[in-house]
Each structure stands twice: as C-alpha cells, then as structure tokens.
Write a protein that holds these residues in place. Structure first.
Motif, mmCIF file in Angstrom:
data_model
loop_
_atom_site.group_PDB
_atom_site.id
_atom_site.type_symbol
_atom_site.label_atom_id
_atom_site.label_comp_id
_atom_site.label_asym_id
_atom_site.label_seq_id
_atom_site.Cartn_x
_atom_site.Cartn_y
_atom_site.Cartn_z
ATOM 1 N N ARG A 88 0.827 -1.204 0.000
ATOM 2 C CA ARG A 88 0.000 0.000 0.000
ATOM 3 C C ARG A 88 0.867 1.262 0.000
ATOM 4 N N GLU A 89 1.953 1.244 0.802
ATOM 5 C CA GLU A 89 2.838 2.420 0.847
ATOM 6 C C GLU A 89 3.463 2.694 -0.518
ATOM 7 N N ASN A 90 3.889 1.628 -1.198
ATOM 8 C CA ASN A 90 4.457 1.799 -2.532
ATOM 9 C C ASN A 90 3.448 2.440 -3.479
ATOM 10 N N LEU A 91 2.236 1.899 -3.463
ATOM 11 C CA LEU A 91 1.224 2.382 -4.401
ATOM 12 C C LEU A 91 0.789 3.811 -4.053
ATOM 13 N N GLU A 92 0.658 4.096 -2.754
ATOM 14 C CA GLU A 92 0.234 5.443 -2.367
ATOM 15 C C GLU A 92 1.281 6.484 -2.739
ATOM 16 N N TYR A 93 2.554 6.100 -2.631
ATOM 17 C CA TYR A 93 3.607 7.035 -3.026
ATOM 18 C C TYR A 93 3.545 7.312 -4.530
ATOM 19 N N SER A 94 3.464 6.265 -5.345
ATOM 20 C CA SER A 94 3.453 6.501 -6.786
ATOM 21 C C SER A 94 2.174 7.223 -7.207
ATOM 22 N N ARG A 95 1.092 6.975 -6.465
ATOM 23 C CA ARG A 95 -0.151 7.683 -6.758
ATOM 24 C C ARG A 95 -0.002 9.174 -6.473
ATOM 25 N N ALA A 96 0.586 9.514 -5.319
ATOM 26 C CA ALA A 96 0.764 10.924 -4.959
ATOM 27 C C ALA A 96 1.726 11.613 -5.924
ATOM 28 N N LEU A 97 2.794 10.895 -6.275
ATOM 29 C CA LEU A 97 3.824 11.488 -7.126
ATOM 30 C C LEU A 97 3.292 11.769 -8.530
ATOM 31 N N SER A 98 2.450 10.871 -9.041
ATOM 32 C CA SER A 98 1.985 11.040 -10.413
ATOM 33 C C SER A 98 0.654 11.785 -10.465
ATOM 34 N N GLY A 99 0.034 12.017 -9.301
ATOM 35 C CA GLY A 99 -1.228 12.747 -9.298
ATOM 36 C C GLY A 99 -2.403 11.926 -9.783
ATOM 37 N N GLN A 100 -2.323 10.614 -9.617
ATOM 38 C CA GLN A 100 -3.462 9.770 -10.007
ATOM 39 C C GLN A 100 -4.536 9.821 -8.921
ATOM 40 N N THR A 101 -5.735 9.407 -9.296
ATOM 41 C CA THR A 101 -6.818 9.354 -8.330
ATOM 42 C C THR A 101 -7.348 7.934 -8.287
ATOM 43 N N SER B 83 15.741 -0.236 -8.215
ATOM 44 C CA SER B 83 14.354 -0.700 -8.174
ATOM 45 C C SER B 83 13.479 -0.025 -9.232
ATOM 46 N N GLY B 84 14.019 0.983 -9.915
ATOM 47 C CA GLY B 84 13.235 1.676 -10.932
ATOM 48 C C GLY B 84 12.430 2.841 -10.383
ATOM 49 N N ALA B 85 12.494 3.061 -9.055
ATOM 50 C CA ALA B 85 11.713 4.147 -8.454
ATOM 51 C C ALA B 85 12.216 5.520 -8.916
ATOM 52 N N LEU B 86 13.489 5.574 -9.307
ATOM 53 C CA LEU B 86 14.055 6.837 -9.766
ATOM 54 C C LEU B 86 13.411 7.287 -11.086
ATOM 55 N N ASP B 87 13.136 6.323 -11.971
ATOM 56 C CA ASP B 87 12.474 6.656 -13.243
ATOM 57 C C ASP B 87 11.074 7.199 -12.990
ATOM 58 N N LEU B 88 10.436 6.637 -11.968
ATOM 59 C CA LEU B 88 9.103 7.097 -11.580
ATOM 60 C C LEU B 88 9.161 8.565 -11.177
ATOM 61 N N LEU B 89 10.191 8.884 -10.391
ATOM 62 C CA LEU B 89 10.371 10.248 -9.900
ATOM 63 C C LEU B 89 10.638 11.211 -11.061
ATOM 64 N N LEU B 90 11.467 10.756 -12.019
ATOM 65 C CA LEU B 90 11.877 11.654 -13.104
ATOM 66 C C LEU B 90 10.780 11.853 -14.142
ATOM 67 N N THR B 91 9.836 10.905 -14.239
ATOM 68 C CA THR B 91 8.770 11.061 -15.224
ATOM 69 C C THR B 91 7.505 11.644 -14.589
ATOM 70 N N ALA B 92 7.560 11.947 -13.297
ATOM 71 C CA ALA B 92 6.370 12.486 -12.622
ATOM 72 C C ALA B 92 6.072 13.900 -13.099
ATOM 73 N N PRO B 93 4.779 14.297 -13.047
ATOM 74 C CA PRO B 93 4.402 15.617 -13.550
ATOM 75 C C PRO B 93 4.666 16.753 -12.561
ATOM 76 N N VAL B 94 5.650 16.600 -11.675
ATOM 77 C CA VAL B 94 6.070 17.712 -10.823
ATOM 78 C C VAL B 94 7.570 17.903 -11.025
ATOM 79 N N VAL B 95 8.045 19.114 -10.754
ATOM 80 C CA VAL B 95 9.495 19.322 -10.841
ATOM 81 C C VAL B 95 10.170 18.368 -9.863
ATOM 82 N N SER B 96 11.205 17.670 -10.323
ATOM 83 C CA SER B 96 11.779 16.619 -9.474
ATOM 84 C C SER B 96 12.517 17.204 -8.276
ATOM 85 N N VAL B 97 12.687 18.537 -8.245
ATOM 86 C CA VAL B 97 13.331 19.165 -7.085
ATOM 87 C C VAL B 97 12.568 18.859 -5.799
#
Lengths: 201, 228
Positions: A88-101, B83-97
């Motif tokens: 859940r923590e993994n998914l919630e983080y990627s959800r917040a980071l990408s702005g998904q709902t 783990s690939g989490a860095l790519d997630l961060l870099l492709t996110a729609p916010v400034v990676s700062v």
C-alpha cells in the motif's frame, strides 16, 4: 479522424557504436494499443525511454500533441517498488507522485493482492511485486500508458486480466504502448524493431 | 490530465523517505558509529594529555563528521535506481526538485542531525572546555546539511556507475574543503576566546547557498544519470 497524440519522425538511436534502430516513423492516436516487439537488445526499452523523455541521445523527432508528463503513466523495466515499503505504501507514493486518483486498496484487490496490503514488498514474490506496480493501471487520471514488459513474471490468469484492462482503457481513449514477447491479440498495432523495422496494423 | 499539488508530493515524499530510512536502521547507525569510533581512536593514538587533545579536537571531530556524512551518501540513490523508483520520480508531472529535496531533508534528519547532537559529547571526551561545546554543536549543525546536499550532487552523478564510491569522494571532497575550514575554524576561534559570530555567519551563508541551489543540481544530476 483525431490528430495523432504521438508522432515519431525519422527516429534513430545509437548505443555503444551500434545503431539500435533508425528511420523509425509512426504515429499513434488515443484509443490505440501499440505493441513493440523485437529480439533481446533490439532497443525496445530504449525506445520507450526516449518516448517518455528519460533518454535524450537520439536523432529525429518525437512529438506529443499535448504536454506528456501530466498524462503519462510509465512503468519501466524495473517495477519501481521498494522492498522496505508495504504494497500500500508503494502504491500510495506513486499515486501521490503522479497525481493519479482512485482507491489504492481497490486497485490492489483487483490484482489479487487483497490481504497483502501491509506486507513489505520484499517478502512478496517477483510476480506479486510486479503486480504492485501494475496496480497503478487500476487507478485513474492518466491517458498515455507506456509499459515496459508489463506481462513479465505474471501468471496466466493475471495476463488475461491485464490484457482485458488494456483493452478496456483503450476503449476509454487511453493510448497504450507496451513491449512484450507475448502473442499479438486482435486490434493491436504492432511495431517490430530489428533488421527491418515493421509497422503493422 | 491530472497533476498533483506540490504540497501533496512533498508530504508523500517526506513520509516515504523517512519510512525508508527508519526501516533500514543500519543506514542511521553506521555514520553515527563511524563518527564515534574515529573520534574515540584519537586519544588512544596520540596521547591522553588534555592540552594536546584540546588542540586537535576541533579538527578531529570535523574530519570525522565530514567522512561520516560522505560515507552515508554513497547509497543515497542506489536502491531507488536499481528498483526503478528513480524513473518514476523523473517522469512524474512535478518538478523533481520537490521529491529530491524531501529525500535530502529526511536523510539529513536521520543521519546528519544525530552527528550534531552527539558532537558535544565527543568534544568533551577530547577535553574541549565546556564553554566551547555549544559552538562545536552549532558548527556541526550548520555544516552537515551543506555536506549532505553537496555530497548528494556527487551521488546523483555517480548513481549509474557500479563502484561509484571512489569517484564520489574525488568529486565531492574538494567541495567539502570550505565547510571543513570554516567549521573547524569556528571551534578553534572559540577556543582562543575570540568572537565566533562572523565565522558562523559564513557557515550559514554556505548552508543557504547549498540548500537553495543544491536540490536543483541534484535533480539535474539524476536526470543526466538516467539519460545514459
């Protein structure tokens, strides 16, 4: 007909003094599913990384009709799941980071991870870790999906569910581009990388 | 389509980074242990004479703190990259700062801050006068965030390399020199009974520069590393 969401013109990429591909031309629209195929080392992952803007060393042009990053759901070759965090923590983080709902628990349940939400991902199998990453496809808010080998380490039942999900999303207007060695289903556009590049409908 | 607010990303990132470090306690204990061990070896190697120890104490504590921070940074982005989490961060729609700054803050809170808190104890062990200990702590408190941010730039640039540790040291150590000079200098000045405000202000100015520009440089470094 709609204007293409993605237009690729004369795209070429060199890696370690070897041309991975060159003169690649295609355009993709919302609602289409594209499967990128090719032998190991043909440049599938590199192509996807160029499309999402992670890899900057290429010739030719990649044009998105609207800014990509607010629409993009990208799953890389590695699932992006940290073993120390729970599902859940993994998914919630990627959800917040990408702005998904959407509801993370429902997304995890859709991938048979019900009951595993609070287990650290490191204690789960490779296939289950992959499913944590794939759960993002069951959240909402993105209309360009770029998926690198989404079927890897997923069992037969999961492959069918995922295939169905991709088609359902495409019907709702999502552009799906994925790499895979799996068989090509009906209604999927195919892009083959190799000695001769092939774009088939 | 949907882009998240910066506040949401900041909170989610900070929570994630703190949880990550908290769940691998070795990452917290290792720099602290290194710091304590290195400093406590000095009296054994030199001599237990109070006058001599007080003389070398500012330098010894500062060198140990600097190396402890640098060692903690080698793996800062490695597991995210593998783990690939860095790519997630870099492709996110916010400034990676934003997520990068959250990571740096979390890292400093759980590795740099403990060093500053234990520094007075180590200074006392090296026979520093009690009146000087608060200056020692403040100098380490102001210095370690700079060391963390500057070192993270090196860590970001070397994240794609297999054994980036040595290269990180070569890249980062020259940039650490001003912090070391002023940090140890403040404590020596306090030992001589002179006012330390000016030197502490310089440390603070370096900190302000590092904290404001550093995360941008780290984010750019990560992007460069990912592009290869």
């Amino acid at each position: 007909m709609d204007a293409p969401r993605l237009t690729v013109r004369q795209l070429g990429c060199e890696r370690d003094h070897r041309m991975l591909f060159e003169y690649l031309d295609f355009s993709a629209r919302n609602g289409e599913i594209w499967q990128v195929t090719g032998a190991n080392g043909a440049g599938k992952t590199t192509l996807l990384r160029i499309l999402v803007g992670l890899h900057g060393f290429y010739q030719g042009r990649v044009e998105w009709s609207a800014p990509l990053s607010p629409s993009l759901l990208y799953l890389g070759h590695q699932p992006g799941v940290r073993e120390e965090l729970t599902a859940r923590e993994n998914l919630e983080y990627s959800r917040a980071l990408s702005g998904q709902t959407g509801d993370p628990d429902a997304a995890l349940a859709a991938l048979d991870l019900y009951g595993f939400e609070d287990v650290p991902a490191g204690r789960l199998s490779a296939g289950q870790q992959r499913r944590i990453a794939l759960a993002r496809l069951w959240l909402d808010g993105k209309d360009v999906w770029i998926l690198d080998e989404p079927f890897t380490a997923i069992d037969q039942h999961g492959v069918a569910a995922l295939d169905q999900r991709l088609r359902q999303a495409a019907e709702q207007g999502v552009l799906v581009i994925y790499t895979s060695h799996h068989r090509v289903g009906d209604g999927v556009q195919r892009l083959h990388l190799g000695e001769d590049i092939e774009v088939a409908r | 389509m949907s882009a998240p607010s910066l506040g949401t990303v900041w909170r989610a990132s900070l929570r994630r980074e703190l949880t990550l470090i908290w769940r691998s306690p070795a990452d917290i204990v290792q720099p602290l242990f290194f710091f304590v061990v290195v400093v406590s070896l000095f009296p054994l190697a030199l001599s237990p004479k109070p006058a001599l120890l007080a003389l070398v104490a500012p330098g010894a504590v500062w060198v140990a703190a600097l190396l402890a921070v640098m060692l903690s940074l080698d793996g800062l982005f490695r597991r995210d990259q593998e783990s690939g989490a860095l790519d997630l961060l870099l492709t996110a729609p916010v400034v990676s700062v934003v997520p990068v700054a959250a990571k740096l803050l979390a890292h400093w809170l759980l590795t740099g801050l403990p060093l500053a808190l234990i520094a007075p104890l180590l200074g006392y062990m090296l026979q520093l006068p009690v009146a000087v200990l608060d200056t020692l702590m403040v100098s380490v408190l102001l210095g370690t965030p700079t060391l963390t941010v500057v070192g993270a730039i090196g860590a970001a640039l070397t994240v794609g390399l297999n054994r980036g540790g040595i290269l990180l040291a070569v890249l980062v150590l020259p940039l650490y020199v001003p912090v070391l000079v002023f940090g140890a200098g403040v404590v020596r000045t306090a030992l001589d009974g002179l006012p330390t405000g000016g030197l502490l202000a310089v440390l603070g100015a370096i900190l302000a520069l590092a904290v404001s520009l550093g995360p941008v440089a780290v984010a750019l470094g990560l992007r460069i590393s990912a592009g290869d």
